[in-house]
Write a protein that holds these residues in place. Structure first.
Motif, short mmCIF file in Angstrom:
data_model
loop_
_atom_site.label_atom_id
_atom_site.label_comp_id
_atom_site.label_asym_id
_atom_site.label_seq_id
_atom_site.Cartn_x
_atom_site.Cartn_y
_atom_site.Cartn_z
N MET B 80 0.81 -1.21 0.00
CA MET B 80 0.00 0.00 0.00
C MET B 80 0.86 1.27 0.00
O MET B 80 0.37 2.37 -0.29
CB MET B 80 -0.93 0.02 1.22
N SER B 81 2.13 1.14 0.34
CA SER B 81 2.96 2.34 0.51
C SER B 81 3.06 3.17 -0.77
O SER B 81 3.30 4.36 -0.71
CB SER B 81 4.36 1.94 0.99
N ALA B 82 2.87 2.54 -1.91
CA ALA B 82 2.93 3.29 -3.16
C ALA B 82 1.68 4.14 -3.37
O ALA B 82 1.67 5.07 -4.17
CB ALA B 82 3.11 2.33 -4.34
N HIS B 83 0.61 3.81 -2.63
CA HIS B 83 -0.67 4.50 -2.86
C HIS B 83 -1.09 5.37 -1.68
O HIS B 83 -1.83 6.32 -1.85
CB HIS B 83 -1.74 3.46 -3.16
N VAL B 84 -0.64 4.98 -0.49
CA VAL B 84 -1.01 5.72 0.70
C VAL B 84 0.26 6.20 1.41
O VAL B 84 1.06 5.39 1.87
CB VAL B 84 -1.83 4.84 1.68
N GLY B 85 0.44 7.50 1.48
CA GLY B 85 1.57 8.06 2.22
C GLY B 85 1.16 8.29 3.66
O GLY B 85 0.03 8.70 3.91
N PHE B 86 2.06 8.04 4.60
CA PHE B 86 1.69 8.14 6.00
C PHE B 86 2.70 9.03 6.72
O PHE B 86 3.90 8.76 6.69
CB PHE B 86 1.70 6.73 6.62
N ILE B 87 2.22 10.09 7.35
CA ILE B 87 3.10 10.95 8.14
C ILE B 87 2.73 10.77 9.61
O ILE B 87 1.59 10.97 10.00
CB ILE B 87 2.91 12.43 7.76
N PHE B 88 3.71 10.40 10.42
CA PHE B 88 3.45 10.12 11.83
C PHE B 88 3.67 11.37 12.67
O PHE B 88 4.20 12.38 12.22
CB PHE B 88 4.35 9.00 12.31
N GLN B 89 3.31 11.23 13.94
CA GLN B 89 3.38 12.35 14.87
C GLN B 89 4.82 12.82 15.10
O GLN B 89 5.11 13.99 15.03
CB GLN B 89 2.76 11.89 16.19
#
Lengths: 213, 238
Positions: B80-89
């Motif tokens: 999923m990393s290619a489609h959903v970018g995730f920025i953490f706290q």
């Protein structure tokens, strides 16, 4: 300072990591049979000059070697006592030159370039089904997270002192461990969210075979 | 580029339930997220973080289905990393490499981009954001805001269709928060952001208020945010 790399452009930065490491290996062999203190002194001076050509930041790193001086003094005295002054001086100069050169390579080579240069040496491990990229990755992670863990320690120490903690500092070991495990959980999550570490290996292999896409 | 870029898709939760350590977290959640700017609010423990982690497969639901721009997070976070970018706290928990360039190229190389091409793309994005001098910088020498910018750029390079931000500004000062928010608001991606700073969400199209794992209120910010604020003032949480 664990990440010793100096971010700038010098002639040493431009040299490839492999060439620098080969040069270091060659110099190590070359210096071994040298018996004249004057020749070694020349090498030592040349090494210091190399630091100077990289710039002020590199020269400043020489100060960091201060902590090694007592060790060198001890080795020198022991050698002087056991084999005499001249061989002791030779030994210390040889060691100093090589350590300074190795350090200079660390200062001017990026982590991933160094890994790319060293990784082929680990190739035999692949026969044992050990993924060498994971070793490289672990080293990188370690270097990245030492300053982070140091910050965790400092925060804990501050909190400890702010409440009059006293001298039983060993009691910080457990909170430090807990925080480190929590940290590793977060890092694992972040890693997975950006594609993990297993995929680059397979994709690189696919690239090499030319069958990717 | 392995991800075909789409900012027009939607995220659908169909009767999703999730429990963590035997505690129910989300129960029978049904949601359709079409808007480009969506804020997620709720008290601690309301299920916000779990909800967003379902979107990129970091968590898997016990039952129900999730569809993210036509893809199923069941394939796992790596896919999923290619489609959903995730920025953490906390950017310090997210940055994996010692230098900015290595950090930025990591995701790209995971997508199969060659090292040379990855470095070129990194140089391009740094130049675009007037940060060309950062490539060789050690990440630990950056400020918290600068680190968060590195995290955002590293995710943007992977060109995801969705960006998820889990309280991205909680450690940052106000000017830094404004600057990063300016950057985010110009992105073409669908944005889903958890935040306790309600003013950050005022310009969003839709706000979802979670309470005990269920949608409590759902609507435009001028309705949901004041109601949430009023409820928060009444609530005894200590």
């Amino acid at each position: 300072m664990i990440s010793l790399y100096i971010a700038q452009k010098s002639w040493l930065h431009r040299l490839s990591a492999g060439i620098k490491l080969l040069f270091l290996a060659a110099i190590s062999l070359l210096l071994y049979p040298v018996e004249q203190p004057s020749v070694l002194l020349l090498f030592l001076i040349a090494t210091l000059l190399a630091y100077a050509t990289v710039g002020y930041a590199a020269l400043r790193q020489l100060l960091a070697l201060k902590t090694l001086l007592p060790l060198f003094a001890l080795i020198f005295l022991l050698q002087w006592w056991s084999v005499g002054f001249a061989p002791a001086a030779l030994l210390v100069m040889r060691m100093l030159t090589l350590i300074l050169l190795a350090n200079l390579i660390t200062l001017t080579t990026r982590m991933d370039d160094m890994m790319d240069a060293v990784m082929p040496l680990f190739a035999p491990l692949r026969l044992l089904k050990i993924e060498t990229r994971r070793i490289a990755f672990a080293v990188t992670l370690l270097i990245r997270f030492i300053p982070v863990l140091m910050a965790v320690v400092n925060h804990l120490l501050d909190a400890w002192k702010a409440r009059g903690g006293g001298r039983k500092l060993w009691r910080l070991v457990i909170p430090l461990t807990i925080q480190s495990i929590r940290l590793s959980d977060s890092v694992a999550e972040a890693l997975a969210a950006r594609g993990g570490i297993s995929s680059p290996l397979t994709q690189d292999q696919l690239h090499q075979k030319g069958s990717f896409r | 580029m392995s991800s075909e870029f789409s900012a027009s898709g939607s995220i659908v939760f169909d009767q999703v339930s999730l429990s963590r350590n035997a505690h129910p977290v989300l129960h029978d959640l049904c949601l359709q997220l079409n808007e480009r700017r969506i804020g997620l609010i709720g008290h601690n423990g309301s299920g916000k973080s779990s909800l967003v982690r379902l979107i990129n497969g970091l968590l898997q639901p016990d039952s129900g289905n999730i569809d993210v721009h036509g893809r199923s997070p069941r394939s796992g976070p790596e896919k999923m990393s290619a489609h959903v970018g995730f920025i953490f706290q906390n950017p310090d928990h997210q940055i994996i490499f010692p230098t900015v360039e290595e950090e930025l190229s990591f995701g790209l190389m995971n997508q199969g981009v060659s090292k040379k091409e990855a470095r070129q793309q990194v140089a391009d994005i740094l130049a675009k954001h007037q940060r060309s001098d950062w490539a060789d910088k050690a990440v630990h020498s950056l400020s918290d805001g600068q680190k968060q910018l590195v995290c955002i750029l590293s995710v943007l390079l992977m060109q995801p269709g969705v960006m998820i931000l889990d309280e991205p500004f909680s450690a940052l000062d106000l000017p830094t928060r404004y600057q990063l928010m300016d950057l985010l608001s110009q992105l073409p991606q669908q944005l889903l952001m958890i935040s306790h700073e309600l003013d950050t969400l005022e310009t969003f199209e839709r706000i979802i208020w979670l309470e005990q794992g269920q949608v409590f209120q759902d609507g435009p910010p001028d309705q949901v945010l004041p109601a949430y604020q009023a409820a928060a003032r009444r609530l005894q949480t200590l």
